[in-house]
Write an enzyme that holds these catalytic residues in place. Structure first.
Site, PDB file in Angstrom:
ATOM      1  N   ARG A  64       0.824  -1.213   0.000  1.00  0.00           N
ATOM      2  CA  ARG A  64       0.000   0.000   0.000  1.00  0.00           C
ATOM      3  C   ARG A  64       0.856   1.259   0.000  1.00  0.00           C
ATOM      4  O   ARG A  64       1.757   1.398   0.832  1.00  0.00           O
ATOM      5  CB  ARG A  64      -0.910   0.015   1.227  1.00  0.00           C
ATOM      6  CG  ARG A  64      -1.979  -1.068   1.196  1.00  0.00           C
ATOM      7  CD  ARG A  64      -2.880  -0.973   2.418  1.00  0.00           C
ATOM      8  NE  ARG A  64      -4.113  -1.721   2.238  1.00  0.00           N
ATOM      9  CZ  ARG A  64      -4.300  -2.957   2.696  1.00  0.00           C
ATOM     10  NH1 ARG A  64      -3.337  -3.579   3.347  1.00  0.00           N
ATOM     11  NH2 ARG A  64      -5.454  -3.574   2.495  1.00  0.00           N
TER      12      ARG A  64
ATOM     13  N   SER B 219     -22.375 -15.045  11.296  1.00  0.00           N
ATOM     14  CA  SER B 219     -21.743 -13.888  10.685  1.00  0.00           C
ATOM     15  C   SER B 219     -21.864 -13.967   9.166  1.00  0.00           C
ATOM     16  O   SER B 219     -21.520 -14.994   8.561  1.00  0.00           O
ATOM     17  CB  SER B 219     -20.271 -13.876  11.125  1.00  0.00           C
ATOM     18  OG  SER B 219     -19.562 -12.819  10.548  1.00  0.00           O
TER      19      SER B 219
ATOM     20  N   LYS C 272     -17.646   8.580   8.535  1.00  0.00           N
ATOM     21  CA  LYS C 272     -17.906   8.516   7.098  1.00  0.00           C
ATOM     22  C   LYS C 272     -18.899   9.629   6.740  1.00  0.00           C
ATOM     23  O   LYS C 272     -18.493  10.791   6.711  1.00  0.00           O
ATOM     24  CB  LYS C 272     -18.297   7.105   6.691  1.00  0.00           C
ATOM     25  CG  LYS C 272     -17.045   6.204   6.784  1.00  0.00           C
ATOM     26  CD  LYS C 272     -17.231   4.726   6.623  1.00  0.00           C
ATOM     27  CE  LYS C 272     -15.890   4.026   6.850  1.00  0.00           C
ATOM     28  NZ  LYS C 272     -15.997   2.575   6.983  1.00  0.00           N
TER      29      LYS C 272
ATOM     30  N   THR D  61      -9.841   3.343  27.705  1.00  0.00           N
ATOM     31  CA  THR D  61      -9.290   4.211  26.670  1.00  0.00           C
ATOM     32  C   THR D  61      -9.833   5.620  26.854  1.00  0.00           C
ATOM     33  O   THR D  61     -10.954   5.796  27.352  1.00  0.00           O
ATOM     34  CB  THR D  61      -9.605   3.629  25.262  1.00  0.00           C
ATOM     35  OG1 THR D  61      -8.853   4.333  24.288  1.00  0.00           O
ATOM     36  CG2 THR D  61     -11.076   3.721  24.923  1.00  0.00           C
ATOM     37  N   THR D  62      -9.041   6.607  26.460  1.00  0.00           N
ATOM     38  CA  THR D  62      -9.433   8.000  26.618  1.00  0.00           C
ATOM     39  C   THR D  62     -10.672   8.321  25.784  1.00  0.00           C
ATOM     40  O   THR D  62     -10.791   7.872  24.643  1.00  0.00           O
ATOM     41  CB  THR D  62      -8.258   8.905  26.201  1.00  0.00           C
ATOM     42  OG1 THR D  62      -7.143   8.582  27.037  1.00  0.00           O
ATOM     43  CG2 THR D  62      -8.586  10.377  26.346  1.00  0.00           C
TER      44      THR D  62
ATOM     45  N   THR E  87      -8.460  -7.037   0.016  1.00  0.00           N
ATOM     46  CA  THR E  87      -9.706  -6.308   0.304  1.00  0.00           C
ATOM     47  C   THR E  87     -10.848  -6.854  -0.554  1.00  0.00           C
ATOM     48  O   THR E  87     -11.995  -6.934  -0.101  1.00  0.00           O
ATOM     49  CB  THR E  87      -9.507  -4.801   0.059  1.00  0.00           C
ATOM     50  OG1 THR E  87      -8.346  -4.379   0.786  1.00  0.00           O
ATOM     51  CG2 THR E  87     -10.693  -3.991   0.511  1.00  0.00           C
TER      52      THR E  87
HETATM   53  C1  LIG Z   1     -15.138   1.655   7.865  1.00  0.00           C
HETATM   54  C2  LIG Z   1     -15.928   0.528   8.457  1.00  0.00           C
HETATM   55  C3  LIG Z   1     -15.993   0.324   9.833  1.00  0.00           C
HETATM   56  C4  LIG Z   1     -15.096   1.062  10.776  1.00  0.00           C
HETATM   57  O1  LIG Z   1     -15.509   2.370  10.983  1.00  0.00           O
HETATM   58  P1  LIG Z   1     -14.398   3.460  11.384  1.00  0.00           P
HETATM   59  O2  LIG Z   1     -15.182   4.509  12.061  1.00  0.00           O
HETATM   60  O3  LIG Z   1     -13.736   3.888  10.114  1.00  0.00           O
HETATM   61  O4  LIG Z   1     -13.433   2.776  12.310  1.00  0.00           O
HETATM   62  C5  LIG Z   1     -16.871  -0.616  10.332  1.00  0.00           C
HETATM   63  N1  LIG Z   1     -17.656  -1.348   9.512  1.00  0.00           N
HETATM   64  C6  LIG Z   1     -17.601  -1.201   8.175  1.00  0.00           C
HETATM   65  C7  LIG Z   1     -18.484  -2.031   7.318  1.00  0.00           C
HETATM   66  C8  LIG Z   1     -16.722  -0.277   7.603  1.00  0.00           C
HETATM   67  O5  LIG Z   1     -16.637  -0.170   6.275  1.00  0.00           O
END
Ligand SMILES: *Cc1c(COP(=O)(O)O)cnc(C)c1O
Length: 405
Positions: A21, A137, A248, A277-278, A363
């Site tokens: 990458r 799953s 996102k 965790t913080t 991926t």
């Molecule tokens: C990106 C992603 C996550 C993780 O979310 P982040 O906030 O980026 O850590 C979880 N599930 C799916 C399906 C994703 O594509």
């Protein structure tokens, strides 16, 4: 042991397989979404248009969101100052959790430092602490769900992607008295296909299983208030847990689960990945709340988003550029070869100022290498024309096959 030569050898293996990458060194330009400045290795720069961001709606640069973040920094400073339990819970976190519970029509919500951590911690905790739990799953679930389930050490069955029939078959084969958890996503990120949520809930209900839905690629984007596919289809109350991200479509960072008061309190009280965790910086929580509130009442971003997706698909079709047909906003342009995929992406970046990261194995499966294109409401007609024109040129140069209309 010579550790560095071991590392180098492993990395060389990735390079030979075409899976190494390389990150694009970008500086996003606030107010000019989807433009960014790209830094080349020699330190020179040029402007690019980003076509593969998961900031699907450009909310990361929305002025309401950035203003809320600046105000929170001025009021509270930079960091949260501790874990949620030890001085780190800020009123902004409490407000955000209320906003999220309301978004999904649930009693409660719990925020985490990312969507990855929310899946890992929530699934890991539920599946390990519910005695005798079996997890079902979907075969294409995200790495964060797989890791959470693995970490729980619970028994696991993998059902055929998006197949309620296969799920039913596996559930029927197990002891009816054991507790069961069905984990799946709504929009799958790489193919952009959408799960038959209603049918999956019907099957799960027949077997008394709880349901855990990852709506990471749908929250903010679908449903009248941006609650995701389950909101759009009127199914939110059928799901035990709805999980999402703030990183996102909401444009900030963080992850969450929503569910019953008892379930969220249980995860809050037992999940190591939540406790030790913080807490998120208050400014992130403030920005996320502003973004969610905005997208609850505004349809403009969602409408324009879908309009841009339709336009891109139509122009690709006109040129015979093959792309995967799906009912979502994700446009996978299929290349089918790792080297060509990387080559196309490099030329788009260097010669056309178009940034689309190549998506290769692991991926996606080998032979299905692709350019995963994510149009936003802020990509103009001219941006789309430029992208399709560039792909058209390169398709000819690379002698890639065209789709037949
Ligand atoms: C990106 C992603 C996550 C993780 O979310 P982040 O906030 O980026 O850590 C979880 N599930 C799916 C399906 C994703 O594509």
């Amino acid at each position: 042991m010579d550790f560095d030569s071991f590392f180098k050898q492993a990395l060389d293996g990735l390079r030979e397989a075409g899976n190494y990458r390389v990150f694009a060194d970008l500086e996003r330009q606030s107010g000019a979404f989807p433009r960014a400045t790209r830094y080349r290795d020699d330190g020179s720069t040029h402007e690019v248009t980003v076509w593969c961001s998961n900031d699907y709606l450009g909310m990361g640069q929305n002025e309401t969101v950035t203003a809320a973040m600046k105000e929170a920094i001025d009021r509270c400073g930079a960091g949260a100052g501790g874990t949620r339990n030890i001085s780190g819970t800020n009123h902004y976190h409490v407000e955000l959790e209320r906003e999220l519970a309301d978004l999904h029509g649930k009693d409660a919500a719990l925020i985490f430092t990312s969507g990855y951590v929310s899946n890992w911690a929530a699934l890991g905790t539920l599946a390990s602490k519910i005695p005798g739990c079996i997890v079902y799953s979907d075969a294409l679930n995200h790495a964060s769900m797989i890791e959470g389930i693995r970490h729980s050490r619970a028994d696991k069955r993998v059902w055929k992607h998006n197949s309620p029939e296969d799920l039913d078959r596996l559930l029927s084969a197990d002891d009816p008295s054991r507790p069961k958890l069905v984990a799946f996503e709504s929009v799958y990120s790489m193919d952009g296909d959408i799960a038959p949520i209603r049918e999956i809930c019907d099957v799960a209900e027949r077997h008394g299983a709880m349901t855990y839905l990852d709506e990471v690629h749908a929250v903010g984007l679908y449903g009248p208030r941006g609650g995701g596919i389950a909101e759009r289809e009127g199914l939110m109350d059928r799901l035990t847990v709805i999980e999402g991200t703030l990183g996102k479509a909401f444009g900030v960072m963080g992850g969450y689960i929503t569910g019953s008061r008892e379930l969220c309190d249980f995860v809050r009280s037992f999940a190591s990945g939540f406790i030790f965790t913080t807490a998120l910086p208050p400014a992130l929580a403030a920005g996320a709340t502003a973004s969610i509130r905005h997208l609850k009442q505004s349809q403009d971003e969602r409408r324009l988003h879908q309009d841009r997706v339709r336009r891109l698909r139509a122009l690709l079709d006109r040129r015979g550029i093959p792309h995967m047909d799906n009912p979502s906003h994700i446009v996978p342009v299929m290349v089918g070869n790792a080297t060509k995929c990387k080559w196309l992406s490099d030329l788009l970046l260097d010669n056309y100022g178009i940034y689309v990261q190549p998506i290769n194995y692991p991926t996606v499966p080998k032979g299905t290498e692709r350019l995963r294109i994510t149009p936003s409401p802020l990509h103009t007609d001219a941006d789309i024309d430029h992208l399709v024109g560039a792909l058209n040129d390169l398709w000819s140069q690379c002698a890639l096959s065209r789709a037949v209309a």
